[in-house]
Design an enzyme around this catalytic site. Structure first.
Site, PDB file in Angstrom:
ATOM      1  N   LYS B 187       0.870  -1.173   0.000  1.00  0.00           N
ATOM      2  CA  LYS B 187       0.000   0.000   0.000  1.00  0.00           C
ATOM      3  C   LYS B 187       0.907   1.222   0.000  1.00  0.00           C
ATOM      4  CE  LYS B 187      -4.062   0.390   0.408  1.00  0.00           C
ATOM      5  NZ  LYS B 187      -4.991   0.398  -0.756  1.00  0.00           N
ATOM      6  N   HIS B 314      -9.727  -7.165  -5.228  1.00  0.00           N
ATOM      7  CA  HIS B 314      -9.567  -6.124  -4.220  1.00  0.00           C
ATOM      8  C   HIS B 314      -9.994  -6.626  -2.843  1.00  0.00           C
ATOM      9  CE1 HIS B 314     -11.505  -2.578  -2.119  1.00  0.00           C
ATOM     10  NE2 HIS B 314     -10.272  -2.157  -2.272  1.00  0.00           N
TER      11      HIS B 314
END
Lengths: 416, 416
Positions: B187, B314
């Site tokens: 991330k 996702h």
């Protein structure tokens, strides 16, 4: 639950000489009736094309489905791809493109598998597909120029010769009178474009409020199609496959406002995207017989919704199993926004129990029985299988048939 | 079969301060547990976002589902649209766009309805979806820069501060050691781009054969992203959402060869087509929580196949019901060609019987029990519902949480 036996029965159904760009319908049309039996006693039905390439594919695959779980559509596909290397290796001349044989065979068995799933839970097929957006399925009248039938060996003629605008309007009046259709589609590409334009204009006169379409199956050049569009501006709800090939359709589309529909230039999922990029068509004709079954047809609807394309429904000559499947797919396709095509009124036979369903105001109710909601009439199948054996016709060849009516006929696309 | 009762239980799960472009994870994350009961005694499960806008939508819709047939997904949708005019009218500030509330609420109940269908016929969900393309579902390690947790009221910290490339590599080693992940996603959008590039290069050193990705959530300008792409040429399997908005992604895409993935600029079916036309992305992240449930996620896969787009998956912070659903969707999506994302290792709680499933070599086996194949542990739910009540947190606000760690933090996208 596993499949124990698959029976594929070719049948022939008396047809009449309906004209199109390729020629004219032979005296019988061919279908394949599919019965898929399981170890739980359930039997799934399907109806597919009966011409040699499909039939051979179905027959090759049939024994390979023993042991298949009807829920496992991916295993079904794997088995078919494996059983049909080179798309079945059938070398007969046919309209069906090599790479579509797998899809067509898959589609036929997929419907039978879904029929079994519906029967297992006692629910109509449309519920297996996610539920009904509508239960009253609207169909349009499918109009054809036609010859007077010469060879009556396998069945009588209907309506005699229909080769003028006025005769075609009479045909439409018969169909609308009997079935109550609210829209009409003319199979074009048969007469000079001006005569077909005249036909549509006369249909408009006779049916001021009916949706009207014409499908010349790619018979026109782009300039010819553009001229027809001008002549029929505001008259057609859409123009189906006026030109041959994606690029010609795109070229035409760029010049006109009238929506273009297709069941010829977009027959693969990948081609939808190509058509969108080129803005070649605005409406795609669904058909569970080659869009990978009912689930494939539902995917098609979703892709069209995403791409802001309209959806209509294509038909070949067919009987009641296909008709039921078409109703279920139509019920479960929310964005199917046009009346479905159907050749159904052109034959008088049936292979399902209870006989031919009755159209009301051009519509049918989607069957509410489990699965497809139809049962096989084995006697009727046997009779049409006998006709298949008698007729000795293994393939559909409209061009060859045309030579019986017009000896110097030469197939040509585009013709005008 | 009709729905007799729907129970929506908000729960809070201890979280750790994982950093992202919006800020940092609060001390708990919120989920909603859904139980859909039918008059046949079957109970369908679902797990959805628990933040106020979703929760309010779920709670508003819940009583309206009485009498619904779980097979009728179109009726489900109709009822939700009707119950949530103006998308529920919830005015709380939230990341969830107004128009997505209906999709998110629909998705949560759709899964529960499919769970019921699977249970009715004693079959795993993936079979209801058409069969498994794979039964071993590969997940990737989801790596985050993070702060050392300050407030330990609701649960302990994990790993302390991870704010340097070297610390991040250590985190990766822990995850790979414990779960056996074969790919790693960072991330990003948290540190200076050069530091994140350094992190990826150090991950590559430590894991020469792992698939590597970075997701800066739109934190970079197009020139910054283009520079990063050069620095990481041949290192990443794809770059996820480097820039904000479809047009920026398209502009970047035109300059580079590296595939771009997204779960931000393509979240509607219509946007897939826009992305294809603009060649803005090459991979779309599936997620049954907002792509209209499992059937919607399968449609997404089919559209991506038609459009020659890759599919990945996702994840938000989640527990075992969602994990099971993700496995079933992944099993039934043939063209899911990348390891799925999952936040699962970042929490230690579970609400399903049998506790937390064990990853082997980064994979899980798709559950084979009927439906989702998981059962609710009501005691565990009660415990986390109590935490929800204690925590007094109704919405997710990463930016506000960030101020506890960086008092002068200002959210800015793109930042670099």
């Amino acid at each position: 639950m596993n499949i124990t036996e698959v029976i594929v029965t070719p049948i022939a159904i008396p047809d009449v000489p309906l004209a199109n760009t390729k020629g004219v319908h032979p005296s019988v049309f061919l279908r394949a009736v599919i019965e898929v039996k399981t170890d739980t006693g359930l039997v799934g039905l399907g109806e597919a094309y009966g011409a040699v390439r499909t039939l051979s594919g179905l027959q090759t695959v049939a024994p390979k489905l023993e042991g298949l779980d009807p829920y496992d559509l991916r295993d079904l596909r794997r088995r078919i791809v494996e059983a049909l290397p080179n798309s079945g290796g059938v070398n007969a001349p046919t309209a069906l493109a090599d790479h579509k044989v797998v899809d067509v065979v898959y589609s036929a068995f997929e419907i039978a598998c879904l029929d079994i799933r519906g029967k297992e839970v006692g629910r109509p097929l449309y519920e297996i597909l996610g539920g009904a957006a509508r239960k009253t399925i609207p169909f349009g009248g499918y109009l054809f120029y036609k010859f007077a039938k010469q060879d009556l060996t396998f069945g009588p003629d209907i309506m005699g010769e229909v080769m003028t605008p006025d005769a075609l309007v009479d045909q439409a009046k018969l169909f609308v009178g009997e079935y109550g259709f609210k829209s009409l589609k003319l199979k074009g590409g048969v007469l000079e474009p001006d005569l077909e334009v005249e036909t549509i204009l006369k249909l408009r006169e006779a049916f001021p409020n009916h949706g009207l379409r014409i499908d010349p199956m790619g018979a026109w050049t782009v300039p010819t199609a553009a001229r027809v569009v001008k002549q029929l501006d505001g008259v057609l709800e859409y123009l189906e496959d006026p030109c041959r090939g994606m690029d010609a359709m795109a070229k035409l589309s760029a010049q006109i406002d009238m929506p273009l529909a297709t069941n010829l230039v977009v027959v693969e999922f990948e081609e939808i995207i190509e058509a969108v990029k080129k803005d070649a068509v605005q409406i795609i004709l669904s058909d569970h017989h080659y869009w990978r079954g009912a689930t494939g047809a539902i995917h098609l609807g979703e892709i069209c919704r995403a791409a802001n394309l309209g959806v209509s429904m294509h038909s070949n000559s067919h009987l009641g199993i296909s008709l039921a499947a078409m109703c279920h797919v139509a019920a479960a396709t929310p964005n199917l926004t046009y009346d479905c095509d159907t050749h159904y009124p052109w034959s008088s036979k049936e292979i399902i129990k209870g006989g031919r369903p009755t159209f009301k105001n051009g519509t049918l109710q989607v069957p509410e029985g489990p699965g497809l909601g139809v049962e096989l009439d084995h006697e009727a199948v046997a009779e049409l299988h006998e006709l298949y054996n008698k007729a000795m016709v293994a393939d559909r060849d409209d061009t060859n048939e045309m030579l019986k009516y017009i000896p110097d006929y030469v197939r040509k696309v585009p013709r005008w």
